[in-house]
Structure formats: structure tokens, C-alpha cells
Scaffold this active site. Structure first.
Site, PDB file in Angstrom:
ATOM      1  N   HIS A  50       0.872  -1.185   0.000  1.00  0.00           N
ATOM      2  CA  HIS A  50       0.000   0.000   0.000  1.00  0.00           C
ATOM      3  C   HIS A  50       0.905   1.230   0.000  1.00  0.00           C
ATOM      4  O   HIS A  50       1.995   1.202   0.587  1.00  0.00           O
ATOM      5  CB  HIS A  50      -0.842   0.120   1.270  1.00  0.00           C
ATOM      6  CG  HIS A  50      -1.755  -1.020   1.571  1.00  0.00           C
ATOM      7  ND1 HIS A  50      -1.338  -2.154   2.206  1.00  0.00           N
ATOM      8  CD2 HIS A  50      -3.087  -1.159   1.373  1.00  0.00           C
ATOM      9  CE1 HIS A  50      -2.373  -2.972   2.378  1.00  0.00           C
ATOM     10  NE2 HIS A  50      -3.447  -2.402   1.875  1.00  0.00           N
TER      11      HIS A  50
ATOM     12  N   ASP B 194       2.178   1.998   3.418  1.00  0.00           N
ATOM     13  CA  ASP B 194       3.127   1.058   4.037  1.00  0.00           C
ATOM     14  C   ASP B 194       4.549   1.528   3.809  1.00  0.00           C
ATOM     15  O   ASP B 194       5.404   1.358   4.659  1.00  0.00           O
ATOM     16  CB  ASP B 194       3.082  -0.341   3.374  1.00  0.00           C
ATOM     17  CG  ASP B 194       1.727  -0.974   3.349  1.00  0.00           C
ATOM     18  OD1 ASP B 194       0.905  -0.615   4.191  1.00  0.00           O
ATOM     19  OD2 ASP B 194       1.510  -1.837   2.471  1.00  0.00           O
TER      20      ASP B 194
ATOM     21  N   GLU C  27     -10.842  -6.743  -4.544  1.00  0.00           N
ATOM     22  CA  GLU C  27     -10.665  -7.812  -3.544  1.00  0.00           C
ATOM     23  C   GLU C  27     -11.905  -7.881  -2.661  1.00  0.00           C
ATOM     24  O   GLU C  27     -12.140  -6.997  -1.835  1.00  0.00           O
ATOM     25  CB  GLU C  27      -9.419  -7.518  -2.699  1.00  0.00           C
ATOM     26  CG  GLU C  27      -9.119  -8.592  -1.679  1.00  0.00           C
ATOM     27  CD  GLU C  27      -7.844  -8.317  -0.888  1.00  0.00           C
ATOM     28  OE1 GLU C  27      -6.848  -7.849  -1.495  1.00  0.00           O
ATOM     29  OE2 GLU C  27      -7.842  -8.552   0.326  1.00  0.00           O
TER      30      GLU C  27
ATOM     31  N   GLU D  27      -9.226 -13.647  -1.513  1.00  0.00           N
ATOM     32  CA  GLU D  27      -8.471 -13.965  -0.282  1.00  0.00           C
ATOM     33  C   GLU D  27      -9.191 -15.054   0.521  1.00  0.00           C
ATOM     34  O   GLU D  27     -10.394 -14.957   0.771  1.00  0.00           O
ATOM     35  CB  GLU D  27      -8.324 -12.697   0.563  1.00  0.00           C
ATOM     36  CG  GLU D  27      -7.611 -12.941   1.883  1.00  0.00           C
ATOM     37  CD  GLU D  27      -7.187 -11.662   2.585  1.00  0.00           C
ATOM     38  OE1 GLU D  27      -6.767 -10.707   1.890  1.00  0.00           O
ATOM     39  OE2 GLU D  27      -7.272 -11.607   3.812  1.00  0.00           O
TER      40      GLU D  27
ATOM     41  N   HIS E  54     -11.191 -13.987   3.624  1.00  0.00           N
ATOM     42  CA  HIS E  54     -12.392 -13.229   3.268  1.00  0.00           C
ATOM     43  C   HIS E  54     -13.487 -14.175   2.779  1.00  0.00           C
ATOM     44  O   HIS E  54     -14.664 -13.972   3.064  1.00  0.00           O
ATOM     45  CB  HIS E  54     -12.073 -12.206   2.182  1.00  0.00           C
ATOM     46  CG  HIS E  54     -11.066 -11.181   2.603  1.00  0.00           C
ATOM     47  ND1 HIS E  54     -10.669 -10.152   1.786  1.00  0.00           N
ATOM     48  CD2 HIS E  54     -10.378 -11.017   3.751  1.00  0.00           C
ATOM     49  CE1 HIS E  54      -9.780  -9.403   2.412  1.00  0.00           C
ATOM     50  NE2 HIS E  54      -9.588  -9.922   3.606  1.00  0.00           N
TER      51      HIS E  54
ATOM     52  N   ASP F  81      -4.937 -13.718  -2.525  1.00  0.00           N
ATOM     53  CA  ASP F  81      -4.295 -13.371  -1.263  1.00  0.00           C
ATOM     54  C   ASP F  81      -4.290 -14.634  -0.425  1.00  0.00           C
ATOM     55  O   ASP F  81      -5.337 -15.113   0.033  1.00  0.00           O
ATOM     56  CB  ASP F  81      -5.040 -12.226  -0.550  1.00  0.00           C
ATOM     57  CG  ASP F  81      -4.472 -10.863  -0.947  1.00  0.00           C
ATOM     58  OD1 ASP F  81      -3.636 -10.812  -1.873  1.00  0.00           O
ATOM     59  OD2 ASP F  81      -4.852  -9.855  -0.319  1.00  0.00           O
TER      60      ASP F  81
ATOM     61  N   ASP G 280     -10.861 -11.866  10.711  1.00  0.00           N
ATOM     62  CA  ASP G 280      -9.842 -11.949   9.673  1.00  0.00           C
ATOM     63  C   ASP G 280      -8.476 -12.103  10.342  1.00  0.00           C
ATOM     64  O   ASP G 280      -7.754 -11.129  10.531  1.00  0.00           O
ATOM     65  CB  ASP G 280      -9.899 -10.644   8.841  1.00  0.00           C
ATOM     66  CG  ASP G 280      -9.221 -10.775   7.498  1.00  0.00           C
ATOM     67  OD1 ASP G 280      -8.841 -11.890   7.123  1.00  0.00           O
ATOM     68  OD2 ASP G 280      -9.079  -9.740   6.813  1.00  0.00           O
TER      69      ASP G 280
ATOM     70  N   ASP H 147      -0.891 -12.519   2.159  1.00  0.00           N
ATOM     71  CA  ASP H 147      -1.521 -11.478   2.976  1.00  0.00           C
ATOM     72  C   ASP H 147      -1.737 -12.111   4.352  1.00  0.00           C
ATOM     73  O   ASP H 147      -2.856 -12.410   4.759  1.00  0.00           O
ATOM     74  CB  ASP H 147      -2.844 -11.037   2.337  1.00  0.00           C
ATOM     75  CG  ASP H 147      -3.377  -9.762   2.977  1.00  0.00           C
ATOM     76  OD1 ASP H 147      -2.794  -9.335   3.986  1.00  0.00           O
ATOM     77  OD2 ASP H 147      -4.372  -9.209   2.477  1.00  0.00           O
TER      78      ASP H 147
END
Ligand code: XLS
Ligand code: NI
Ligand code: NI
Length: 438
Positions: free
Chosen positions: A102, A105, A233, A269, A272, A297, A308, A340
Site C-alpha cells: 500500500h 506502508d 478484492e 483472499e 475473506h 491473497d 480476519d 496477505d
């Protein structure tokens, strides 16, 4: 290049299943050929900058525990640049070619938008240099549109249009950064794009706002000549109670509704998928059936915790099912397996970053081999094919043509009497699948 962050850790070797060395791969041999391609090409592992470099390992009840001796805890550019050094040392030693990040980050937010942009550009220069020197590549970039307090009511979906402007500016700059770094993709995860109560939310308006931001991104992507794919996502909850991108089917519907279908693929992901009440293979299959499966992910949830947890994927049945889907679609094009995933709060030493990635990579190497063995064996594929044999008869293909009527079908039902059915054989198939998990 810094050699200081992990001084006692060598480049992680492949030592094979007999090894007792915790800092060695037992199954992931980057060069081993499976179905005509190397494991590295099939799996395309990517490392998440946010979890690896920025996750303090805090939880809602306690402070961060991660030991990061290279990080002075400040928001300075020097600190940001030091992290880049450490990150690339990590990538080299763990043997991962790809990474994801990101904007926030890698670079600190400045006092205003201009300063923020300069900060990002400065760090992107360093990332670019390190990519070149170390032979590493960017899988995808993204903008963090959920951490800053201004996004409390959403980013694109905020009730305040000025917030939308900030979000759009971040997307613009993160797309620039991704483009400069040659990223294969760009991800939208709608962290705050959802709601907690309809008492204060105009859902209709908010979904339109989100579509407008995505159209702006498509337009900008084309103007700067970004060759990568755009991904959405899906996630059903956390942080909001109802996320607009709840699962693969909701995302596909959203894309169709707002004329974005051809422009986006999905980044699915595991954790998720399970939060949405699905299995990972269900979500992958929904995306793949629409020709929209882009990237993964790679993590897993904890079955006894309903949130999560982003754990490293270690379940061999799960990795096998995932790799079956990836092989079925002919492999990744612009996607890969992005970890992730974060260490548990108790695993706070730097060496735990290695253990975590090694376990995930070995689990996927085994999943890949098992999936290839299942395909080579052919019994599962054959069963599935045979199960629908009636649809391949003359009658079946007439029905599939979509040109028959309800009345014609009724006549056929009258003539043919009660159809004969065969067992679904779930337990037999489960046992067959398990034969390949060793
Ligand atoms: C959070 C998401 C996030 C995205 C990137 O749950 O998984 O990490 O992958 O913004
Ligand atoms: Ni994710
Ligand atoms: Ni997540």
C-alpha cells in the site's frame, strides 16, 4: 545492500523432506518442474509489505510485540528507506521474487498532499533501485484508503465529497507508483466502503460513488498507459458490518451493473471467503467461471475465531484445492499467491518472519504437487465429466441450446417417465481426494 537485519539467517536452501533444519524448505524447490513449469512460475509467491515490515503484531487488547531492531518507530523518510533495505534483504533470503504494498506502508503521509506525494516518490525511487539490483518484481500496488481518520465514513463512499477527492488523489499516485515499478496489477480493497447502519446511510448513492472512483481509475490507467490489471478484492465485513464488495458474486454483479466488467478481475483472499460463509474454492470458482479470476491473497482464518486472522496458509487440503483451481485456469497471468498473512502476536522475533513464509511456501508446494497428481490420475475429473453425461446426449444438447420451451420439456417428461439417478458419491470422492494428501 544492508546485511544487518537478519545477520544469522542465510539464504533459505531447499533440503528436501528428510531435512530437520527449520530454516530450510522441505517441499518448495523453486526449480522443480511440475506440469511443464517450474514451481516458482506456478506459485508466483509474493510478500506483503504491510504484514512483513509494518505489522506491529498488536491486537485489540494489547500493544504490538514485533521486534524490528532496524525500525526507529518514526515517520521519517530515513526510516522508510531503511525498511526498504531490510525488506529486500528478506526477499532475497527467503527466495520470493514478488511483493505487494500500500502507498502508506512504504512512505509516510506528509503535512499536505504535496508533501505526501513527494514522500511516496522518494521511496518509490528506492524501491525501483532495489528491484533492479535484486531482481525482484512488483505483483501489485494499492492505496490505503482505510487507516486515516478522514476515511471514517468511507473513502469513495464517504458522505463528504472532499474525502472522495483525497481518496482519488491517493489512487492516482498509487497507480503512478505501481506503473513506475512495473507492477502487474493494482488492487482495490474497499476497506471502509460499506456501512454499519442504514439509519445514516444512502446505500444507493454510496455504491454509485464507488463506481465513479473506479471509472476514474480506469480512465487514468489508460491515459498513463499502465499495462497491468485492475483487481477488486472482495470481503464481507471488517471494518464495516456490510461491505459493498462482499464476495465474488457481489463484486461481479457490481462490475456488471456499473459497466466495469471488462476492466476488472478479482483478487480472492481465503480468509475473506470464509468470513463470507463460503469456501475459498467456491469463491475461486465463481470468479474463474466469469473469466475474472486474477490473483490470490494466500492466507487462512482460524475456524474457532470469527474474524480476519490472516494466518499463514498451512492446510494441505486447502492449498491443494486452490492449486487445482489455478491449474484448471491454466496458471496465473497477472496474478500470484500474495501472502496477505501475519505471524501470531506471540511469534515476535525477526526469525519468525522466515518460519512463517517457509511454512506457507512448503504448504503451497505440496498443494501444487497434490493438485498435479490428482489431475494426472484423472479419476476425479472423469467422475465429474461422467456425472453430466446426460447433458451430452442429443436431448441434452437441445436443451442447452436454450431454444426449447416449457411445453416441449413437459412432453419429454411425459414420454420418458421417471429418470434414473446415480449417487453423488461424496464420501468416496472425499476419500479419493485424501489419497493425494501425503
Ligand atoms: C484486508 C485486506 C487488505 C488488502 C489490501 O483485509 O486483505 O490487506 O489485501 O488492501
Ligand atoms: Ni488481502
Ligand atoms: Ni484480509
Amino acid at each position: 545492500m544492508s546485511q544487518d537485519a537478519f545477520p544469522d539467517i542465510p539464504v533459505i536452501p531447499f533440503e528436501g523432506p528428510g531435512s530437520r533444519n527449520a530454516l530450510a524448505f522441505k517441499h518448495y524447490d523453486a526449480t522443480e518442474i511440475v506440469e511443464g513449469r517450474s514451481m516458482a512460475e506456478h506459485l508466483r509467491f509474493a510478500c506483503a509489505y504491510w504484514h512483513t515490515m509494518r505489522n506491529p503484531l498488536s491486537d485489540p487488547f494489547g500493544a504490538g510485540t514485533a521486534r524490528m531492531p532496524w525500525d526507529d518507530g518514526s515517520d521519517s523518510i530515513d526510516n522508510a528507506l531503511r525498511r526498504v533495505e531490510v525488506f529486500f534483504e528478506f526477499l532475497r533470503k527467503i527466495g520470493i521474487e514478488w511483493y505487494c504494498f500500500h502507498d502508506r506502508d512504504v512512505a509516510p503521509e506528509g503535512a499536505d498532499v504535496e508533501e505526501t506525494n513527494r514522500n511516496l516518490e522518494r521511496v518509490v525511487e528506492s524501491l525501483s533501485q532495489h528491484q533492479r539490483d535484486g531482481g525482484r518484481r512488483l505483483l501489485w500496488g494499492t492505496a490505503c484508503l482505510f487507516s486515516h481518520p478522514r476515511y471514517v465514513h468511507g473513502a469513495a463512499t464517504s458522505c463528504e465529497v472532499g474525502v472522495f477527492a483525497h481518496a482519488a488523489s491517493q489512487v492516482r499516485r498509487a497507480l503512478d507508483a505501481t506503473n513506475t515499478l512495473g507492477g502487474l496489477g493494482y488492487v482495490f480493497w474497499g476497506g471502509r466502503e460499506g456501512y454499519s447502519t442504514l439509519l445514516n446511510t444512502d446505500m444507493h448513492r454510496e455504491r454509485e460513488q464507488l463506481a465513479i472512483l473506479l471509472h476514474m481509475a480506469v480512465d487514468y490507467k489508460n491515459r498513463i498507459g499502465f499495462q497491468g490489471d485492475l483487481f477488486i478484492e472482495p470481503k464481507p465485513m471488517e471494518p464495516t458490518s456490510h461491505q459493498y464488495d462482499a464476495d465474488a458474486a457481489a463484486c461481479l454483479n457490481f462490475l456488471r451493473e456499473f459497466d466495469l466488467f471488462d476492466e476488472f478481475k478479482l483478487n480472492i483472499e481465503t480468509n475473506h471467503a470464509t468470513l463470507a460463509g463460503h469456501t475459498m474454492e467456491h469463491e475461486l470458482s465463481v470468479a474463474a467461471a466469469a473469466g475474472r479470476l486474477g490473483s490470490i491473497d494466500a492466507n487462512m482464518g482460524n475456524p474457532v475465531l470469527g474474524w480476519d486472522t490472516d494466518q499463514f496458509p498451512i492446510d494441505l487440503a486447502l492449498t491443494t484445492r486452490i492449486m487445482l483451481q489455478v491449474l484448471e485456469m491454466g496458471g496465473f497471468t497477472s496474478g500470484g499467491l500474495n501472502f496477505d498473512a501475519k505471524r501470531r502476536r506471540e511469534s515476535f522475533e525477526p526469525v519468525d518472519l522466515f518460519h512463517a513464509h517457509i511454512s506457507g511456501m512448503d504448504a503451497f508446494a505440496r498443494g501444487l504437487k497434490s493438485a498435479a497428481a490428482i489431475r494426472e490420475d484423472g479419476r476425479l475429473g472423469h467422475f465429474l465429466h461422467a456425472r453430466y453425461a446426460s447433458w451430452e446426449t442429443e436431448l441434452g444438447s437441445r436443451v442447452r441450446s436454450g431454444r426449447m420451451t416449457l411445453e416441449e420439456m413437459e412432453m419429454i417428461a411425459c414420454q420418458s417417465g421417471e429418470p434414473e439417478l446415480a449417487s453423488g458419491r461424496q464420501e468416496m470422492l472425499e476419500a479419493l481426494f485424501n489419497e493425494f494428501l501425503s
